[in-house]
Each structure stands twice: as C-alpha cells, then as structure tokens.
Scaffold this active site. Structure first.
Site, short mmCIF file in Angstrom:
data_model
loop_
_atom_site.label_atom_id
_atom_site.label_comp_id
_atom_site.label_asym_id
_atom_site.label_seq_id
_atom_site.Cartn_x
_atom_site.Cartn_y
_atom_site.Cartn_z
CE LYS A 45 -3.73 -0.73 -0.80
NZ LYS A 45 -3.77 -1.49 -1.75
CG HIS A 100 4.79 -6.49 -1.43
ND1 HIS A 100 5.08 -4.73 -1.18
CD2 HIS A 100 3.22 -6.62 -1.56
CE1 HIS A 100 3.42 -4.65 -2.34
NE2 HIS A 100 3.17 -5.83 -1.98
CB SER A 130 -3.58 2.29 2.20
OG SER A 130 -4.09 1.76 0.73
#
Length: 288
Positions: A45, A100, A130
């Site tokens: 995010k 990530h 988010s």
C-alpha cells in the site's frame, strides 16, 4: 505469529495464501536475476500499482501499449507471487519486477547482480488507512476488525509482510551502494514529472519530452483509476469487492487525519519514532 486460513508463514512472515504458495516462494528463492532487471520494492500500500504503471514505459522508450493491454500483475509481476513463474521468463529485457519482500529474503542471485531497485516509501499512517480499506474489500485477507484493532496489529507486526519499520530499515542496506534509488509516494504526488526524471537518470535512460509527457499523464491517479488493466476491476468480485471499497481509492496524502484520533496518533507516532531511532532516515512527513 498467528497463522490463519488466510495466511501462510514464510521465514517469519505472514503472506496471503491466495497469491503465495510453496511453489511461488521456491521460484523466488531460485530466481535468476539479470543485471538489467529493475525492481520496484515497496511495503504494501505504498505505491506498487503506481510503479507497475510507470516502470514499463520508462524502460521501453515510452510505449504505453503494455499499460493499456496487459494487467499490472503480468506487466510487472510480484517476484514472490504465483504469476511470476508464468510470465517472467517470457519477458524481454529489461524486465520490470515488483516485490514486497524485505532485503534479506531476496533471491541469492540478486545480491551478486547489478540489478537496480527503486524503493518507494509512504507515510505509514496513510499506509495503514489504505491497508485497512483493502482488508475490508479483499475476501482473501482477514477481517481487519476496528481501525484501532488494526493499528495495534500493524504496530506489533502481526499482519502480512510484518512491520513497516523493519521493511524500511532492511532496504537501507549499504551493500546496495548506488544500485538503489529512494523516493516517496508523497514526492510522486507533489511532482510526478520530477520524480520520473530522477528515475530515468538513475536507470541511465532518456525519453523525449513528448514521451515523458505521455507517461506522466498516463500515470495520474485519475487515469489509472479508469484503466481496467490497473484498477483491479477485472478481478472477480468475490475476491476483491470494489463495491465495498475501490482498490484505487483516493491516491492522496494525509487521509490518515480522517481516521486517527489524537490519542491514536500520539501512540502511533511514538512507536514508529522509537523503532526508527538511530537510523538517520528522514521522511517528508516526520515534521507533521
């Protein structure tokens, strides 16, 4: 670390089962990184979808065809997710790849390569807002509970991909030397063209003024939101329910102020400051 029906545990990290399997993680470990690969690395995010829109045209001379015809998870796949094994070997060089993963969990070939990394950081308060909305609309993620509950999980690292501060610190690794460029989501909001120029210089590439104009225009939040190859509306509703919350929700900085009470803000700020103490890492939002 509590593993549920939604997650699997990989080397101390919770990962969503829908997109990660033992096979996909094995693929990650054995992946042969090429010297001209370019990675956009983010904590979830923090602008990943944005980078999947930006990187391919920066690397291919400004051609927007991939952005308009190929879903973002195929045009710049997550190295750790299932689709990587399907699409990455077919990708012409230079390949745009997102991840990530923290620094220590990259494939062994990454450390020996000359592959470049653009690391995008975002104000963790906006990250958590988010992420909270994403957990509400994604059936493959656990119900986030109340916002305060979710903040507590975030601060303790009991969520997918662990602690924000650990991720940030892992990628400030001196071993990377000039292979990494640090940018923030907030800088991209403020001056997208300027940040793209920095990226081009870092990648050793040039675009004509017209081509850069096209990439900048195509990468605005408004244009990404209406591009079905980027906005996740092609994902079945039972997996990601855009009626509950659009995947590309607001694309702003500072929305956290609508969700944090003064008490929660003070607690959150104190924990993050403590965890970042002694790092000398400064962000534009630290003075807020």
């Amino acid at each position: 670390m509590e593993v549920s029906e939604f997650n699997l545990l990989y080397k101390g990290f919770l990962l969503p089962k829908l997109a990660h399997t033992e096979e996909s993680l094995q693929y990650l470990e054995n992946f042969k990184v090429k010297d001209d690969d370019v990675f956009a690395v983010t904590y979830p995010k923090s602008g990943t979808t944005w980078m999947q829109n930006i990187l391919p045209p920066l690397l291919n001379g400004g051609d927007l065809t991939p952005v308009q015809t190929v879903p973002n998870w195929d045009r710049a796949p997550w190295l750790e997710e299932i689709r990587a094994a399907v699409v990455l070997e077919e990708r012409p060089s230079p390949r745009a790849i997102v991840s990530h993963m923290p620094y220590r969990l990259m494939p062994s070939s990454f450390y020996k390569s000359k592959a470049k990394v653009i690391y995008v950081a975002r104000n963790p308060k906006d990250v958590i807002v988010s992420s909270y909305h994403f957990h509400k609309m994604a059936s493959f993620l656990e119900d986030p509970g109340t916002f305060d509950d979710f903040v507590n999980k975030f601060l303790s690292g009991e969520i997918v991909f662990g602690k924000w501060s650990d991720h940030i610190k892992s990628w400030r690794n001196p071993e990377l030397k000039d292979r990494i460029l640090y940018v923030t989501y907030e800088e991209m909001l403020q001056d997208l063209r300027g940040v793209l120029c920095r990226m081009l210089k870092f990648l050793g590439r040039e675009l004509s003024t017209e081509a850069l104009d096209r990439v900048v225009s195509n990468s605005t939040f408004k244009n990404m939101k209406t591009n079905k190859m980027s906005n996740y509306t092609m994902v079945p509703q039972e997996i990601m329910d855009n009626n509950k919350s659009a995947f590309l929700r607001k694309g702003v900085a500072g929305d956290w102020k609508n969700f944090f009470s003064p008490e929660l803000d003070a607690k959150f700020t104190a924990v993050i400051r403590e965890e970042m103490k002694g790092t000398n890492i400064k962000f534009p939002w630290d003075e807020e």
